[in-house]
Design an enzyme around this catalytic site. Structure first.
Site, short mmCIF file in Angstrom:
data_model
loop_
_atom_site.label_atom_id
_atom_site.label_comp_id
_atom_site.label_asym_id
_atom_site.label_seq_id
_atom_site.Cartn_x
_atom_site.Cartn_y
_atom_site.Cartn_z
N TYR A 241 -12.06 -3.32 -3.54
CA TYR A 241 -12.80 -3.40 -2.45
C TYR A 241 -14.09 -3.31 -2.15
CZ TYR A 241 -8.17 -2.26 -0.41
OH TYR A 241 -6.84 -2.52 0.07
N LYS B 168 0.69 -1.22 -0.04
CA LYS B 168 0.05 -0.03 -0.10
C LYS B 168 0.92 1.25 0.05
CE LYS B 168 -3.66 -2.24 2.45
NZ LYS B 168 -4.62 -2.63 3.70
N HIS C 125 -1.61 -5.75 1.60
CA HIS C 125 -3.01 -6.22 1.34
C HIS C 125 -2.39 -7.72 0.74
CE1 HIS C 125 -6.75 -7.64 -0.16
NE2 HIS C 125 -5.97 -8.26 -1.37
#
Length: 152
Positions: free
Chosen positions: A52, A12, A118
């Site tokens: 997401y 990220k 992630h």
């Protein structure tokens, strides 16, 4: 090799900005997993919203998309025996406060909103995420010379 699978891992913006890209790649390589796809990119808001989508009704969704769009990310595909499950163990818990030392989040993170990485949570999620972030021709199929030293 049974249970050879692929997983999607994304470093990220906070992980990129803190200079942790090399350390994270190093951990996956040293474990014995094979890197088959890598992109350094600015993810679009549309891509992030699709990635997401399962969280779209959560109160933190807009902030998560904004955070993920705030800087470049490193999107990767790793391959190996049980890589999805093992990769999740290597990452640590979503909340760094619950992560053990020796995990990526346990070693480098403090707050859940800045947890640097992630990882796919299932083989099915990995397939979906890989298809979202990579075109098939962007994934490289090769045999590592170390493979015989890692797998029986």
């Amino acid at each position: 090799m049974a249970n050879c699978e692929r997983t999607f891992i994304a470093i990220k913006p906070d992980g990129v900005q803190r200079g942790l890209v090399g350390e994270i790649i190093k951990r996956f390589e040293q474990k014995g997993f094979r890197l088959v796809g890598l992109k350094f990119m600015q993810a679009s808001e549309d891509l992030l919203k699709e990635h997401y989508v399962d969280l779209k009704d959560r109160p933190f969704f807009a902030g998560l998309v904004k955070y993920m769009h705030s800087g470049p990310v490193v999107a990767m595909v790793w391959e190996g025996l049980n890589v999805v499950k093992t990769g999740r163990v290597m990452l640590g818990e979503t909340n760094p406060a619950d992560s053990k030392p020796g995990t990526i989040r346990g070693d480098f993170c403090i707050q859940v909103g800045r947890n640097i990485i992630h990882g796919s949570d299932s083989v099915e999620s990995a397939e979906k995420e890989i298809g979202l972030w990579f075109h098939p021709e962007e994934l490289v199929d090769y045999t590592s010379c170390a493979q015989n030293w890692i797998y029986e």
